[in-house]
Structure formats: structure tokens, C-alpha cells
Design a protein around this motif. Structure first.
Motif, PDB file in Angstrom:
ATOM      1  N   LEU A 100     106.810  39.346  15.737  1.00 41.86           N
ATOM      2  CA  LEU A 100     107.336  40.711  15.825  1.00 41.86           C
ATOM      3  C   LEU A 100     106.643  41.642  14.839  1.00 41.86           C
ATOM      4  CD1 LEU A 100     109.480  42.055  17.578  1.00 41.86           C
ATOM      5  CD2 LEU A 100     111.113  41.758  15.726  1.00 41.86           C
ATOM      6  N   GLN A 101     106.228  41.112  13.693  1.00 39.34           N
ATOM      7  CA  GLN A 101     105.558  41.914  12.673  1.00 39.34           C
ATOM      8  C   GLN A 101     104.064  42.114  12.958  1.00 39.34           C
ATOM      9  OE1 GLN A 101     106.996  43.504   9.996  1.00 39.34           O
ATOM     10  NE2 GLN A 101     108.901  42.917  11.009  1.00 39.34           N
ATOM     11  N   GLY A 102     103.541  41.469  14.020  1.00 41.05           N
ATOM     12  CA  GLY A 102     102.147  41.700  14.404  1.00 41.05           C
ATOM     13  C   GLY A 102     101.171  40.638  13.940  1.00 41.05           C
ATOM     14  N   MET A 103     101.674  39.504  13.447  1.00 45.94           N
ATOM     15  CA  MET A 103     100.795  38.441  12.969  1.00 45.94           C
ATOM     16  C   MET A 103      99.871  37.927  14.065  1.00 45.94           C
ATOM     17  SD  MET A 103      99.901  36.394  10.474  1.00 45.94           S
ATOM     18  CE  MET A 103      99.024  34.846  10.283  1.00 45.94           C
ATOM     19  N   LEU A 104     100.380  37.876  15.290  1.00 45.50           N
ATOM     20  CA  LEU A 104      99.567  37.367  16.393  1.00 45.50           C
ATOM     21  C   LEU A 104      98.387  38.293  16.682  1.00 45.50           C
ATOM     22  CD1 LEU A 104      99.261  35.093  18.344  1.00 45.50           C
ATOM     23  CD2 LEU A 104     100.873  36.182  19.870  1.00 45.50           C
ATOM     24  N   GLY A 105      98.625  39.611  16.601  1.00 42.81           N
ATOM     25  CA  GLY A 105      97.530  40.562  16.788  1.00 42.81           C
ATOM     26  C   GLY A 105      96.472  40.419  15.709  1.00 42.81           C
ATOM     27  N   PHE A 106      96.904  40.213  14.462  1.00 42.07           N
ATOM     28  CA  PHE A 106      96.000  39.979  13.336  1.00 42.07           C
ATOM     29  C   PHE A 106      95.174  38.723  13.570  1.00 42.07           C
ATOM     30  CE2 PHE A 106      94.645  40.006   8.974  1.00 42.07           C
ATOM     31  CZ  PHE A 106      94.691  38.689   8.534  1.00 42.07           C
ATOM     32  N   ASN A 107      95.860  37.684  14.049  1.00 38.95           N
ATOM     33  CA  ASN A 107      95.222  36.407  14.335  1.00 38.95           C
ATOM     34  C   ASN A 107      94.150  36.561  15.415  1.00 38.95           C
ATOM     35  OD1 ASN A 107      96.115  33.397  13.594  1.00 38.95           O
ATOM     36  ND2 ASN A 107      95.255  33.420  15.636  1.00 38.95           N
ATOM     37  N   ARG A 108      94.500  37.300  16.464  1.00 37.42           N
ATOM     38  CA  ARG A 108      93.572  37.498  17.583  1.00 37.42           C
ATOM     39  C   ARG A 108      92.351  38.316  17.170  1.00 37.42           C
ATOM     40  NH1 ARG A 108      94.518  37.391  22.726  1.00 37.42           N
ATOM     41  NH2 ARG A 108      93.943  39.577  23.012  1.00 37.42           N
ATOM     42  N   LYS A 109      92.559  39.308  16.307  1.00 39.49           N
ATOM     43  CA  LYS A 109      91.418  40.105  15.855  1.00 39.49           C
ATOM     44  C   LYS A 109      90.411  39.227  15.119  1.00 39.49           C
ATOM     45  CE  LYS A 109      93.320  44.759  15.566  1.00 39.49           C
ATOM     46  NZ  LYS A 109      93.535  45.954  14.726  1.00 39.49           N
ATOM     47  N   TYR A 110      90.932  38.311  14.305  1.00 41.22           N
ATOM     48  CA  TYR A 110      90.024  37.403  13.601  1.00 41.22           C
ATOM     49  C   TYR A 110      89.248  36.544  14.594  1.00 41.22           C
ATOM     50  CZ  TYR A 110      88.260  33.553  10.844  1.00 41.22           C
ATOM     51  OH  TYR A 110      87.431  32.628  10.295  1.00 41.22           O
ATOM     52  N   LEU A 111      89.959  35.929  15.558  1.00 43.24           N
ATOM     53  CA  LEU A 111      89.289  35.030  16.503  1.00 43.24           C
ATOM     54  C   LEU A 111      88.322  35.776  17.397  1.00 43.24           C
ATOM     55  CD1 LEU A 111      92.249  32.675  17.486  1.00 43.24           C
ATOM     56  CD2 LEU A 111      90.282  32.143  16.053  1.00 43.24           C
ATOM     57  N   ASP A 112      88.662  37.018  17.791  1.00 38.19           N
ATOM     58  CA  ASP A 112      87.745  37.817  18.603  1.00 38.19           C
ATOM     59  C   ASP A 112      86.455  38.103  17.847  1.00 38.19           C
ATOM     60  OD1 ASP A 112      89.433  37.882  20.722  1.00 38.19           O
ATOM     61  OD2 ASP A 112      90.209  39.895  20.355  1.00 38.19           O
ATOM     62  N   THR A 113      86.556  38.181  16.515  1.00 34.44           N
ATOM     63  CA  THR A 113      85.386  38.500  15.699  1.00 34.44           C
ATOM     64  C   THR A 113      84.537  37.273  15.400  1.00 34.44           C
ATOM     65  OG1 THR A 113      86.633  40.288  14.642  1.00 34.44           O
ATOM     66  CG2 THR A 113      84.616  39.571  13.538  1.00 34.44           C
ATOM     67  N   PHE A 114      85.204  36.133  15.128  1.00 32.50           N
ATOM     68  CA  PHE A 114      84.467  34.996  14.589  1.00 32.50           C
ATOM     69  C   PHE A 114      84.393  33.754  15.472  1.00 32.50           C
ATOM     70  CE2 PHE A 114      83.625  36.823  10.580  1.00 32.50           C
ATOM     71  CZ  PHE A 114      84.735  37.589  10.224  1.00 32.50           C
ATOM     72  N   SER A 115      85.179  33.692  16.527  1.00 30.44           N
ATOM     73  CA  SER A 115      85.173  32.462  17.326  1.00 30.44           C
ATOM     74  C   SER A 115      83.812  32.233  17.967  1.00 30.44           C
ATOM     75  CB  SER A 115      86.243  32.527  18.422  1.00 30.44           C
ATOM     76  OG  SER A 115      87.518  32.419  17.863  1.00 30.44           O
TER      77      SER A 115
END
Length: 723
Positions: A100-115
Motif C-alpha cells: 500500500l505504501q508503494g514498495m512494489l513500485g519501488f521494487n519494480r523500478k529497480y528491476l526494470d533498470t537492472f534486471s
């Protein structure tokens, strides 16, 4: 953020973020504490007052509140305690709170950048984690001792790697068998083929068509998820896998297809309205809505679930049986997650990035004599990469586009072949660029254009076909559309591009997409009051965008980039004959500095429309002398098959020269025409070429680039060829 995507320290968190995403998305509340501690370390490094440069750059670019991110570190600490004490309810509550606080969006931004890509991840697993097993398989295959025990061991490990099911793209169905190739769909929706584990070949998995229960269900081009086991047939044991094509699930390749799996067609529009209301989406643009819904679905939690419940009850009052019964809500929520994951992988298959209509830039007046030099400056100053090309390269590229010749950019990786196409879109008004990555699995026109679905009465377009349809719209007729097939020769061009090549030879170039009778059916559906909203929308789209006989718009130009190495397919004489080929090479430092010194500081876009871009400066009379000179050079090779210019090639040359600003410019262009239209056609045995050796060198000596290229070609011992 390009400069940090290869930072080793930032990349070291990829596995932890991948595990964290799986934990947040799945119903299971199990996660390794080491993973959480690694994510906490990342957050601490990125939010402390004095940060390392790499963390500072990354956190400044993600545009998220630092204080909120700091709070996640505290919540994650509590999550560790809850896991240690096996407090299931607390774990679930903390998990929902993070979402609810947006942790999943933060997580996805990292993976979109570095995966890393799915293909690379597979190769890493293959070579590192099961490297010994791979070597055993290869050795057994070479010794004709491949056995079910080894194959079974591989399949067990492969199932763990894939979590059970394999994605395949169906590449061929004939009277005897159905063939699929294992794939991964990366984050951009692009298909990445997985190579055979130990053979240097494509990994094709087949099954007899006669043993299928429903022979009509799966079509060529479908992407399916299938269960598999080890192949026990001695004849096919080297393929390793036996695929359950009967139980394979056909995956949706558009958002509409995905939604239709769990919402009745007649209710989709109404359901979408409720989704907009629940998630506060104001923009009615379909593509943006699709993206926003996808983002919001990632944030589903108990609070959102309650809103969905309330809205479901409201819809039920308006339309009976719109949603499933309340007792099935948990199951439906899991279905949302499943659909969301599919969309996350495949949404880019249907989306096209459109320019920002609110973009502001300096308008530069079009000056014909300065057009090429202005482009050279804009390519450098409009882009952070500071692209540098010789004027001659830009000029050749532009004139070939203006003359409507299939333009092929050849050269090694990193020379700016794709970049020059995109740079033109940034430098000139009313130029739209659509980049289409070619896949090595493409074998026919359907891979390029799409296919007609006879049951749904819809045409399922590819991004390439969507670009053609967009260019054909009346409001876009003043624009130039550059459709660039990136790494065009990864597959055989004459296979998948043949219909385009043939159509371009017609007076009115058209593509035949499906039988005309379906157009009449679409007209009937539009007037049928009993038809659902989706059926009418599909019928309207078929009529408006994808008629059975589709005329290739005049304002489209086709471009291809070619990588010249052992992994690509050779060009056929048919393709070479219809193209203008020029090489983009690496510039030396002193060449770059020389160009930079004469550049004019310039940013913005040159004012231009399609009509201006395609208006020639010279007529037939003005180019006749130069055309005759090129014809004489071409006749040097008339005794050799396909080597001299035919009438089509002469027409290309004539049209190309009309865009020169004056006759004085022609002498310079002759060199590039020889290089791009004559030399690529040559494939002559060295013993035969020796008969004309001196005459050819003498004729080409005034043209330095062509002369030097021919000298390189003559180093071959057996066959003199451009390639």
C-alpha cells in the motif's frame, strides 16, 4: 540513468529484489531473511545523508519520497522479527502495508533498470548452476550414449528453474507436426528464444499433429504456456523435453485478450469505467489507461480489495451476474495477479510509444542548402549521446529516404545505425520513428504483419502493422513515418519481408491481410443491435484500420539495420537489388574532433512536412549525364549474374540524384552510389574477376571510397564479394 545500469554494486542486489517481488506478489508468506536484510542495506545506502555517487544518482532519478523509503527500512525490520517468530498474521499485515505504501513500485523500478534479459539469465543458469550436467549431456550426445537418466536429471532442474511451465512460440504447423520453440518474454514484451542447452542450434520441440485432441486450437504465432516432462523416445531424446501441447494454455498478447479471460465481453467497457473510478484514472486514452491499471493492480491490498467488493456489489445492481459470487473473490484476486503478470510481460507487444504532444522545442526554419549541415549539428546537440556522423553519411541516408528506396544501414555494433534513424525523428518536425526489433524465429509474413482471427473476426496486428495503420490515418498524412527493422538480417529477409518487397513493385502497393468476405461481416456486426460492445469495437477497428486490401501509405519509409557477423543471415540478390546499402563505421578520434569544430550550436527541430521532404530539386534532364556515367560503370559487370544494375536499379539511381542540390554535388554522390548500389551486387569467382581486374580498378580509381572498398574485396582468395 544509462551510466549506472552496469554498476556492479547496484547490480549485486538483483536477486534480492527479484525474490522480494515474488514475495509481495504471491499468496505465500515465505521469504529468506537474508533477502530482506539485503534490501534494507540497499535502502540504507540510498537514503543516508552522505551517499556513494552511484546510489545518489539512482535515488535522485527514481523520483520517490526519501522519507517514505526510509520508513520501509523500519517496516522490513519488523517483518524480519515477525518471520523469526512465525507470526503469520503480522507477516501478512506488514506485507500489505508495504504494498500500500508503494514498495512494489519501488521494487519494480529497480528491476526494470537492472534486471538482465531472460535469455542471459537462462544462459547464466545453464553455464554456471548446471554447467557440469550440461557438459555430461553434450559428451553423452557426442558418444551416442544419451540416456533417460541424464535427460530426467536435466528436466528436474529445468522445472525448478521455470517453476513448472515453459513458454513456447508456435513457429510451424503442417500436416505432420506442430513445432514450438522455447522462449522468454522480456520486460519490453520482446520474444527471446532460448537456445538448445548443449547443441549449437535452435531448440525445436515438436509433436505429431495426429495425436492432438484439438487440432484447430493452437495456431502459428501463438505463445503458449505448457507443462512438460522428459522425452523418453530414443529418436528425439536429444530434444530433452516432451511437451503437453493438448494442455497448453494460449497466452493473451493484448490487454483486451487478457481481460476477456475473466470478464464477459459485454461487460468489459462497464467494468473498465468502474476500474477508472476505483483507481482515480481520469485520462480516457486507452494505452495510458492500460498502463495505469497495470501499475495500480500491482498495489492491490486488503484496502483495495474492499473497494473492489463495494464496486462489485454496485455493478451487480446495475447488471445481473456481472461479477462472480463473493465466495470466489479470493480466487479472482489470484486471477488478477496471474493476469497482471502476463500483462507485465506482454503489454509492450501491443503498445507503441507516442511522442509527447506537449513537447516544446525551438523551431528551425528549413533551408535547403543548409539542411544536411543542420542535421549534423542537431544530431550532436539534441542528444546526450552527442552523435557524430560525416555529412556524406547523413546525405546518403536522407537522399535514399527521399527517393523511397529500402535503406539498409550496415556495420558493426555500436556505430550508430539505429541512432541515426531515431536522431532524425528528434531533429525534424513531422517525422515519426517506429523501431521494430527483428526476431531470429521470423519465417513468414505473419511474423511481420500479424494474422486474422477467423473466430473472433478480428485482425491481430504486430507493432509493424500498427505503425503502417497509424501512418495511413488521415491526420498523419503530412508526417513521414520511418519504420526501422532493427537487426533486419537476424532472420531471412526474403522470407518475412517478401510481401512488402513485392507490393512495393506495384503501381499501387497493397497488402492482402484476409479474405474480403470478413469485411462484410464486420459491417453487419456494426449494425447489429445484439452485438456486444467488444464485437462492435473489433468490427469498427477492422474496417477503419485493417481493411482486407491494405494500401501501404506513401508517407512510410522502410529502413533496416544490418549486423555483419556469423550470427546473421546473408542478403539475397532480391533484397540487394531493391535496396540502397551503406556502411556506418567507427570514426577515429581525429575525425570526430574535425567534425565537432565545424558544428553549429543548434537544438530543436527543423520545420518540415512530408511534402517538403519529398520535393526533388532536379529533374530528369539534370541527372541524365550522371546516370549514364553510373550505367557505364555498371556495365563492367554485365557478364556476371545479378552484378550489373537492372532497370529498377537505374530508376533508384535517377530518383536518388534528383535530391542533390546541384549537378556539382553529383560527382561526390557517384562514389556513394557505386558503394551502395553496385558493389554489394558483386559475387564473382576470383579467377573470373581477374579478366576485368585492371579495367575495373582503373574506372573506379577516381572514386576513393569505392576504390578502397574494392581493394578490400579483392583480398579474397576464392570469391570477390562485398560481404
Amino acid at each position: 540513468m544509462t551510466e549506472i545500469t552496469e554498476d556492479k554494486e547496484l547490480l549485486s542486489y538483483v536477486d534480492s529484489f527479484q525474490d522480494m517481488q515474488n514475495f509481495l506478489l504471491n499468496e505465500e508468506n515465505i521469504i529468506d531473511i537474508d533477502v530482506i536484510e539485503k534490501v534494507i542495506l540497499f535502502i540504507r545506502e540510498g537514503t543516508k545523508n552522505r551517499r556513494k555517487k552511484n546510489f545518489k544518482t539512482y535515488f535522485e532519478n527514481i523520483e520517490m519520497n526519501i522519507d517514505t523509503i526510509k520508513d520501509w527500512g523500519n517496516i522490513l525490520e519488523k517483518l524480519i522479527d515477525a518471520i523469526k517468530h512465525q507470526e503469520i498474521n503480522s507477516i501478512k499485515e506488514l506485507k500489505d502495508h508495504l504494498i500500500l505504501q508503494g514498495m512494489l513500485g519501488f521494487n519494480r523500478k529497480y528491476l526494470d533498470t537492472f534486471s538482465i534479459s531472460g535469455r542471459q539469465k537462462y544462459l547464466n543458469w545453464l553455464n554456471n548452476q548446471i554447467g557440469d550436467l550440461k557438459n555430461k549431456l553434450l559428451e553423452a550426445y557426442r558418444n551416442n550414449s544419451l540416456n533417460s537418466e541424464l535427460v530426467g536429471e536435466f528436466v528436474t532442474e529445468f522445472k525448478k528453474y521455470l517453476n513448472g511451465r515453459l513458454l513456447l512460440k508456435i513457429v510451424n504447423i503442417d500436416t505432420k507436426q506442430i513445432i514450438g520453440v522455447p522462449i522468454h518474454l522480456n520486460k519490453n514484451g520482446d520474444v527471446e528464444m532460448l537456445p538448445h542447452p548443449f547443441l549449437d542450434s535452435e531448440w525445436e520441440l515438436s509433436r505429431s499433429i495426429d495425436t492432438l485432441k484439438d487440432k484447430e486450437r493452437i495456431k502459428v504465432g501463438d505463445i503458449v504456456a505448457a507443462y512438460f516432462t522428459d522425452n523418453k523416445s530414443e529418436r528425439y531424446m536429444h530434444t530433452l523435453l516432451y511437451v503437453d501441447f493438448d494442455g497448453a494454455e494460449i497466452l493473451p498478447q493484448t490487454l483486451q485478450q487478457a481481460l476477456s479471460e475473466f470478464v464477459d465481453n459485454e461487460y468489459i467497457e462497464q467494468y473498465m469505467e468502474k476500474i477508472r473510478k476505483i483507481f482515480g484514472i481520469d485520462d480516457k486514452n486507452d494505452e495510458q489507461i492500460a498502463t495505469l491499471i497495470l501499475q495500480k493492480l500491482l498495489d492491490i491490498s486488503s484496502d483495495i480489495r474492499q473497494k473492489l467488493l463495494e464496486e462489485r456489489d454496485e455493478i451487480r445492481k446495475e447488471k445481473e451476474k456481472l461479477l462472480i459470487e463473493e465466495k470466489e473473490l479470493d480466487e479472482k484476486r489470484r486471477e488478477w495477479y496471474r493476469i497482471m503478470k502476463k500483462i507485465d510481460e506482454m503489454i509492450e507487444i501491443e503498445e507503441q510509444t507516442t511522442p509527447n504532444k506537449n513537447e516544446t522545442y525551438t523551431v528551425i526554419e528549413y533551408e535547403p542548402e543548409q539542411f544536411i549541415s543542420h542535421l549534423q549539428s542537431l544530431f550532436y546537440y539534441n542528444d546526450d549521446q552527442h552523435l557524430i556522423y560525416k555529412e556524406e553519411i547523413i546525405k546518403t541516408f536522407i537522399y535514399s529516404l527521399q527517393a523511397n528506396i529500402l535503406t539498409l544501414l550496415a556495420g558493426p555494433s555500436g556505430t550508430g545505425k539505429s541512432s541515426i534513424v531515431q536522431a532524425l525523428g528528434r531533429a525534424v518536425e513531422n517525422v515519426e520513428v517506429r523501431m521494430i526489433p527483428v526476431q531470429s524465429s521470423w519465417t513468414d509474413t505473419q511474423d511481420l504483419l500479424g494474422y486474422f482471427h477467423p473466430i473472433d473476426k478480428t485482425f491481430v496486428p504486430t507493432p509493424f502493422m500498427e505503425a503502417l495503420a497509424e501512418a495511413a490515418q488521415e491526420q498523419n498524412q503530412s508526417k513521414l513515418f520511418l519504420i526501422c527493422l532493427d537487426e533486419m538480417n537476424l532472420a531471412h529477409i526474403e522470407y518475412y519481408f517478401s510481401e512488402i518487397l513485392s507490393a512495393r513493385e506495384q503501381k499501387t502497393p497493397v497488402l492482402h491481410l484476409y479474405p474480403k468476405r470478413y469485411l462484410e461481416i464486420a459491417k453487419f456486426i456494426l449494425s447489429d443491435e445484439r452485438a456486444s460492445v467488444e464485437q462492435r469495437k473489433s468490427a469498427e477497428e477492422l474496417i477503419r484500420l485493417y481493411p482486407p486490401v491494405f494500401k501501404i501509405p506513401e508517407n512510410v519509409r522502410f529502413v533496416g539495420t544490418l549486423n555483419m557477423d556469423h550470427t546473421v543471415k546473408p542478403l539475397s540478390p532480391k533484397v540487394i537489388d531493391r535496396s540502397f546499402i551503406f556502411e556506418v563505421g567507427h570514426l577515429k578520434s581525429d575525425e570526430k574532433e574535425k567534425i565537432k569544430k565545424k558544428l553549429k550550436t543548434l537544438t530543436g527541430k527543423i520545420k518540415m512536412d512530408y511534402e517538403t521532404f519529398t520535393s526533388p530539386f532536379l529533374d530528369d534532364t539534370a541527372v541524365n549525364d550522371t546516370v549514364e556515367k553510373i550505367e557505364e560503370i555498371s556495365k563492367l559487370f554485365e557478364d556476371y549474374p545479378n552484378a550489373s544494375l537492372n532497370s529498377r536499379g537505374i530508376k533508384h539511381v535517377r530518383n536518388f540524384l534528383k535530391y542533390a542540390k546541384n549537378k556539382e554535388e553529383h560527382e561526390e554522390l557517384i562514389d556513394y552510389i557505386i558503394l551502395g548500389k553496385i558493389l554489394p551486387r558483386i559475387e564473382i569467382k576470383r579467377s573470373e574477376f581477374d579478366k576485368i581486374y585492371n579495367k575495373v580498378l582503373n574506372e573506379l580509381s577516381p572514386y576513393s571510397r569505392s576504390y578502397q572498398r574494392l581493394k578490400v574485396m579483392l583480398e579474397a582468395k576464392h570469391t570477390v564479394t562485398f560481404w
